[in-house]
Scaffold this motif. Structure first.
Motif, PDB file in Angstrom:
ATOM      1  N   UNK A  48       5.041   6.246  10.115  1.00  0.00           N
ATOM      2  CA  UNK A  48       4.694   7.352  10.800  1.00  0.00           C
ATOM      3  C   UNK A  48       3.944   7.255  10.883  1.00  0.00           C
ATOM      4  N   UNK A  49       2.613   6.970   9.679  1.00  0.00           N
ATOM      5  CA  UNK A  49       1.501   7.600  10.685  1.00  0.00           C
ATOM      6  C   UNK A  49       0.734   7.127  11.985  1.00  0.00           C
ATOM      7  N   UNK A  50       1.414   5.665  12.543  1.00  0.00           N
ATOM      8  CA  UNK A  50       0.990   4.848  13.627  1.00  0.00           C
ATOM      9  C   UNK A  50       1.185   5.831  14.675  1.00  0.00           C
ATOM     10  N   UNK A  51       2.408   7.356  14.596  1.00  0.00           N
ATOM     11  CA  UNK A  51       2.871   7.257  15.459  1.00  0.00           C
ATOM     12  C   UNK A  51       2.155   8.857  15.817  1.00  0.00           C
ATOM     13  N   UNK A  52       1.177   9.051  15.251  1.00  0.00           N
ATOM     14  CA  UNK A  52       0.002   9.891  15.231  1.00  0.00           C
ATOM     15  C   UNK A  52      -1.021   9.852  16.571  1.00  0.00           C
TER      16      UNK A  52
ATOM     17  N   UNK B 128      -6.516  11.695  13.876  1.00  0.00           N
ATOM     18  CA  UNK B 128      -5.954  10.710  14.765  1.00  0.00           C
ATOM     19  C   UNK B 128      -7.224   9.740  14.845  1.00  0.00           C
ATOM     20  N   UNK B 129      -8.811  10.736  15.000  1.00  0.00           N
ATOM     21  CA  UNK B 129      -9.753   9.502  15.797  1.00  0.00           C
ATOM     22  C   UNK B 129     -10.223   8.492  14.492  1.00  0.00           C
ATOM     23  N   UNK B 130      -9.404   9.033  13.322  1.00  0.00           N
ATOM     24  CA  UNK B 130      -9.886   7.650  12.850  1.00  0.00           C
ATOM     25  C   UNK B 130      -9.224   6.973  12.812  1.00  0.00           C
ATOM     26  N   UNK B 131      -7.699   7.069  12.197  1.00  0.00           N
ATOM     27  CA  UNK B 131      -6.837   6.246  12.478  1.00  0.00           C
ATOM     28  C   UNK B 131      -7.723   4.977  13.364  1.00  0.00           C
ATOM     29  N   UNK B 132      -7.552   5.772  15.150  1.00  0.00           N
ATOM     30  CA  UNK B 132      -7.875   4.431  16.156  1.00  0.00           C
ATOM     31  C   UNK B 132      -9.101   4.148  15.589  1.00  0.00           C
ATOM     32  N   UNK B 133     -10.101   4.384  14.546  1.00  0.00           N
ATOM     33  CA  UNK B 133     -11.009   3.307  14.609  1.00  0.00           C
ATOM     34  C   UNK B 133     -10.568   2.393  13.251  1.00  0.00           C
ATOM     35  N   UNK B 134      -9.760   2.893  12.391  1.00  0.00           N
ATOM     36  CA  UNK B 134      -9.032   2.132  11.327  1.00  0.00           C
ATOM     37  C   UNK B 134      -8.002   0.752  11.880  1.00  0.00           C
ATOM     38  N   UNK B 189      -9.939   8.289   1.582  1.00  0.00           N
ATOM     39  CA  UNK B 189      -9.791   9.541   1.292  1.00  0.00           C
ATOM     40  C   UNK B 189      -9.237  10.187   2.403  1.00  0.00           C
ATOM     41  N   UNK B 190      -8.407   9.770   3.273  1.00  0.00           N
ATOM     42  CA  UNK B 190      -7.325  10.475   4.401  1.00  0.00           C
ATOM     43  C   UNK B 190      -6.683  10.348   3.930  1.00  0.00           C
ATOM     44  N   UNK B 191      -6.201  12.120   4.014  1.00  0.00           N
ATOM     45  CA  UNK B 191      -5.185  12.649   3.138  1.00  0.00           C
ATOM     46  C   UNK B 191      -4.100  12.788   4.184  1.00  0.00           C
ATOM     47  N   UNK B 192      -2.652  12.671   4.313  1.00  0.00           N
ATOM     48  CA  UNK B 192      -1.483  13.296   5.059  1.00  0.00           C
ATOM     49  C   UNK B 192      -0.486  13.561   4.613  1.00  0.00           C
ATOM     50  N   UNK B 196       5.186  16.647   6.585  1.00  0.00           N
ATOM     51  CA  UNK B 196       4.798  16.314   8.188  1.00  0.00           C
ATOM     52  C   UNK B 196       5.864  15.105   8.804  1.00  0.00           C
ATOM     53  N   UNK B 197       5.844  14.080   8.311  1.00  0.00           N
ATOM     54  CA  UNK B 197       6.588  12.995   7.872  1.00  0.00           C
ATOM     55  C   UNK B 197       8.305  12.807   8.414  1.00  0.00           C
ATOM     56  N   UNK B 198       8.720  13.379   7.515  1.00  0.00           N
ATOM     57  CA  UNK B 198       9.652  13.511   7.068  1.00  0.00           C
ATOM     58  C   UNK B 198      10.775  13.835   7.884  1.00  0.00           C
ATOM     59  N   UNK B 199      11.806  12.827   8.225  1.00  0.00           N
ATOM     60  CA  UNK B 199      12.926  13.295   9.188  1.00  0.00           C
ATOM     61  C   UNK B 199      14.018  14.393   8.916  1.00  0.00           C
TER      62      UNK B 199
END
Lengths: 78, 199
Positions: A48-52, B128-134, B189-192, B196-199
């Protein structure tokens, strides 16, 4: 006896690539196996994180696309 | 994630019959997934913008010339075009397209785009920006499977066939991609917020 499931099985399950039988078995296994349930929750969160990461193109790119489509017949050589 | 409302198939049908509004809906519906797929391959926003336009130009030409095959689903077909164009770009270009700045950061992180400068400022600071890089840091084989499965929505069997590996290898690569991403996020140390993601 509950069938043993791996992370790979759970990934297939998350992406809807398991059979109905496997779905039922996994759902039953989760009830009996807390660790498996936690593993599934973690993998669901990972996916789900990937959707971000979904990015949007610029409005200008979209404008070009729509203009190309609208003028398509004009662009074609008869 | 089920889409509600008019199906892609029906929109394509309307588009064939001259409805530009139907085409705009199709593009709006899928633009993010197509653009993200391209961007994660070419690693350059401007190249990705160009390839997105090329992708939909092919779509327009195919549909309007009556050559669109109704049997396949619309989005996988568009994503396949996008993927092929991105790969072709690499074959022609034969270089790593990311421009690295003096401080070692990618040029993408230093740009403020005219269309959404406020938003892009915020994006610099969020996950998002960090995730892109990862994602970009993942080994190529893992990133390839992740893009194909998650963004292009290809089945693991199709991925295995396309990449000439067994389905177990494709699945294993996906598993490692997810695990590595998770580890990288934990390391940085990225916390999310899990709620938020629970449907």
């Amino acid at each position: 006896m509950t069938k043993l499931f791996t992370e790979v099985d759970l990934i297939r399950y998350i992406y809807g690539e398991t059979s109905q039988t496997e779905d039922d078995e996994i759902q039953n296994a989760i009830v009996c196996n807390l660790e498996l349930g936690e593993m599934l929750s973690q993998l669901e969160l990972d996916t789900q994180v990937l959707d971000r990461l979904l990015l949007n193109p610029s409005p200008l790119s979209l404008k070009h696309i729509f203009e190309y489509s609208a003028n398509y017949s004009l662009n074609q050589k008869v | 994630m089920k889409k509600v409302g008019v199906s892609d198939s029906l929109l394509v049908s309307h588009y064939k019959n001259g409805s530009e509004a139907a085409f705009e809906e199709l593009v709006s519906r899928h633009k993010s997934r197509v653009f993200t797929t391209i961007y994660l391959i070419v690693k350059d926003k401007y190249v990705a913008e160009d390839l997105l336009q090329d992708t939909f130009i092919k779509v327009v030409h195919t549909v309007k010339s009556g050559k669109y095959n109704e049997e396949g689903k619309f989005l996988p077909w568009v994503l396949r075009i996008a993927h092929n164009l991105a790969i072709d770009f690499f074959r022609k270009d034969k270089r790593y397209p990311t421009i690295v700045m003096e401080d070692g950061s990618g040029v993408f992180n230093t740009l403020a785009f005219a269309e959404d400068s406020v938003e892009s400022q915020q994006i610099k600071c969020d996950t998002n920006a960090l995730l892109k890089n990862l994602v970009q840091e993942l080994p190529e084989t893992q990133k390839e499977v992740l893009i194909m499965r998650h963004y292009m929505q290809m089945s693991f069997q199709d991925i295995a066939d396309t990449t000439n590996v067994s389905i177990n290898t494709a699945l294993g690569r996906m598993r490692y991609a997810l695990i590595n991403l998770r580890k990288k996020m934990e390391k940085m140390n990225v916390a999310y917020d899990q709620t938020i993601y629970r449907s």
